[in-house]
Enzyme design. Structure first.
Site, PDB file in Angstrom:
ATOM      1  N   CYS A 163      24.843   9.825  -4.142  1.00  0.00           N
ATOM      2  CA  CYS A 163      25.668   8.752  -3.580  1.00  0.00           C
ATOM      3  C   CYS A 163      26.476   8.048  -4.662  1.00  0.00           C
ATOM      4  CB  CYS A 163      24.805   7.747  -2.834  1.00  0.00           C
ATOM      5  SG  CYS A 163      24.138   8.457  -1.326  1.00  0.00           S
ATOM      6  N   HIS A 164      25.802   7.577  -5.693  1.00  0.00           N
ATOM      7  CA  HIS A 164      26.513   6.824  -6.717  1.00  0.00           C
ATOM      8  C   HIS A 164      26.181   7.293  -8.127  1.00  0.00           C
ATOM      9  CE1 HIS A 164      26.143   4.245  -3.097  1.00  0.00           C
ATOM     10  NE2 HIS A 164      27.437   4.197  -3.267  1.00  0.00           N
TER      11      HIS A 164
END
Lengths: 199, 417
Positions: A163-164
């Site tokens: 995701c990040h």
């Protein structure tokens, strides 16, 4: 609440006004009845506020995890069938939990990392149970915003969150990226050599 | 505003009603005779378009709630049931889903209109603040609505956003559990979000009523930003602006209908047609397009600022970016409202609009390489625009001469043409 009280105060004042006349009222009110009336005003307001809070609290508290959710707070799991180098994901309290049977290489790597390299310093021993170093059990949600990291990937032979972009090492410790903490180790204990109780 | 009324009860029944509940008089004063600047352009039709959008969402939403089941085992299937089995459900569900996007298109245009023409300046600060409140409520409503189909993006979007609360020191985890009703997103979360998603539009409608009330005290701003001076500057709202607004609505419904009939899923994400799974994260979580600019700001803060860690910093930046709008009336102190007469402001505003689209684009890209650098630059400009450029421009800029009245500006334009 307070508006109602103020209205009733003004109403009471006007009654006195009618019977005693205006000039008498100001002196009488200031000297004799102001204190008692103020006390009643504040006391009524305070009781009203406590009452309102007592009514509001259950209306908010119903949002908290209910009994059926809390009843799932403890589970038992047999880790025996998990082969070396294999991971499984199980559910505990609605959260996914990684159970990984680590290889000797991964354990060695995790133990060799100097504390100064870590964003959230924690030894490998503190994240496993003595005598069960091959078992790594931790909540599978990235400590950044809760995605599930991908196993056996990333730059530190551990997990990588797509995701990040957080990288975790083979002990589930944060090494690089936006996540602030290591993957959370839930409270658990080994009931026998392979039976684990989580929660 | 009663001085604008020309209402005379036409017969004994109207007279009887007018003495008791003057609704007809009220409607005539505020919906028909209301004096409106005669130079409003098409950017001003988006207020009425937004009322229409809210109406569409409420009507389609009430219908969907008749067929939807807010339970983790059945929610996903019940939405498919609506799309396949319910009479006309395919169109009604698509209208509601596409309607959310159209709502935000109109909302952003309406807000940028206000930002360019200085509609937030005295005496319209409360009007502007109520508008920002509507924006925040709409954002919350749309977010909760996106959870209800219980697809992968629903679930993981809710997980990511609710984890934002855990950035709050000490009580963060408890607040998250209070909001979710569990240790993770689950059935209690779905139930309460459904309840609130049904409630909030009516709260929005109430704030819209206040918003229009606050509009009808000073009256409309207008493209030249000069206050109405006398009756030559205005026309009655009906039929001049009822017709113009209706025309704007019809034009707006053309792309709306195109999406609904020909591409109902194009604005959504394919992962949301996979049922929620708590054990698998989609490779790339993206919120709905209208939240992307703020999502980019959240992700842009990936470094610690003093004692504030990156996670809390991102949350503060995202919240600040939204709440910043509340204080715009006091950041821009220039006496000239309309950007048309502000030679420097004009360019910074154009850059701000482009920057906002840039933030939106970056939110949909993976957080790596050049994108993270651009995200930081765009985030910086977003804040600098409000906190530095607006206050400084108010002091140093020499505005162009203003027309003495709306009437003069309109007639002058015609004389040149």
């Amino acid at each position: 609440m307070s508006i109602l009280l103020m209205v009733s105060r003004a109403g009471a004042g006007s009654v006195i006004c009618a019977s005693y006349g205006e000039t008498d009222l100001s002196t009488q009110a200031e000297h004799s009845s102001t204190n008692r009336r103020d006390f009643l005003f504040v006391a009524t307001g305070a009781v009203g506020a406590v009452g309102a809070a007592a009514v509001v609290w259950p209306l908010i508290n119903q949002l908290n995890p209910d009994a059926s959710t809390l009843a799932l707070a403890s589970i038992q799991y047999d880790v025996g069938p998990i082969a070396e180098g294999q991971s499984v994901t199980i559910m505990w309290r609605g959260l996914p939990v990684f159970v990984r049977h680590r290889t000797p290489k991964e354990i060695e790597e995790a133990q060799a990392v100097p504390m100064s390299d870590l964003k959230d310093p924690e030894t490998d021993e503190a994240r496993t149970k003595p005598g069960h170093e091959q078992w790594l059990i931790m909540i599978a949600n990235c400590t950044h915003l809760g995605c599930i990291p991908v196993g056996e990937s990333g730059d530190f032979d551990g997990w990588f969150c797509p995701c990040h972009g957080s990288h975790y090492d083979s002990a589930g410790r944060i090494r690089r990226g936006p996540a602030p903490k290591n993957l959370v180790v839930p409270p658990y204990e080994f009931l026998s050599d392979t039976l684990v109780q989580i929660g | 505003m009663s001085e604008h009324s020309t209402y005379v009860p036409g017969n004994a029944v109207e007279k009887w009603l007018d003495d008791r509940l003057p609704v007809v008089r009220f409607a005539k004063e505020h919906l028909m005779d209301f004096p409106t600047p005669k130079n409003l352009n098409y950017w001003w039709t988006f207020g009425a378009i937004l009322v229409m959008c809210l109406g569409v969402q409420i009507v389609t939403g009430i219908i969907l709630a008749m067929h939807y089941t807010p339970n983790v085992a059945m929610a996903f299937d019940s939405v498919e049931h609506i799309r396949r089995d319910v009479n006309g459900g395919r169109i009604i569900q698509a209208t509601h889903a596409v309607g959310a996007s159209m709502f935000f298109i109109a909302l952003y245009i309406h807000m940028f209109r206000g930002l360019f023409y200085g509609s937030y300046k005295a005496p319209r600060e409360i009007l502007w603040i109520l508008g920002v409140v509507i924006f925040l409520l709409t954002t919350a409503t749309a977010f909760m609505g996106y959870i209800l189909p219980w697809g992968q993006m629903s679930f993981w979007g809710a997980t990511v956003i609710s984890n934002i609360f855990t950035a709050i020191p000490l009580v963060g985890e408890n607040i998250k559990q209070l909001v979710l009703g569990g240790f993770a997103v689950g059935n209690p979360t779905l139930n309460r979000f459904f309840s609130l998603h049904y409630l909030l539009p009516f709260i929005i409608a109430a704030v819209v009523a206040l918003h229009i009330w606050a509009l009808h005290v000073p009256g409309n701003n207008n493209p030249v930003g000069v206050e109405v001076k006398d009756s030559r500057d205005t026309v009655p709202f009906h039929p001049y602006y009822t017709m113009k607004d209706l025309y704007g609505m019809v034009l707006f419904m053309i792309p709306f209908a195109w999406f609904v009939f020909f591409a109902p899923d194009i604005l959504g994400h394919p992962d949301n047609y996979v049922m929620a799974n708590a054990q698998v994260t989609p490779a790339h979580i993206v919120p709905e397009w209208y939240l992307l600019p703020f999502y980019t700001i959240l992700r842009a803060i990936d470094f610690n600022i003093l004692f504030i860690d990156s996670k809390l910093g991102g949350v503060i930046a995202m919240g600040g970016a939204m709440l910043m709008l509340l204080i715009v009336p006091w950041l821009d102190t220039s006496k000239v409202r309309s950007g048309v007469f502000r030679p420097m402001f004009k360019w910074f505003f154009a850059l701000f609009a482009i920057n906002f689209v840039g933030l939106m684009y970056l939110g949909a890209q993976p957080a790596e390489g050049i994108y993270t650098v651009m995200a930081k630059v765009c985030t910086a400009y977003y804040f600098i625009y409000f906190l530095v450029i607006l206050p400084v421009l108010s002091r140093i800029e020499t505005p162009k001469p203003l027309p003495t009245s709306i009437s003069e500006s309109v007639l002058g334009k015609n004389a040149h043409a």
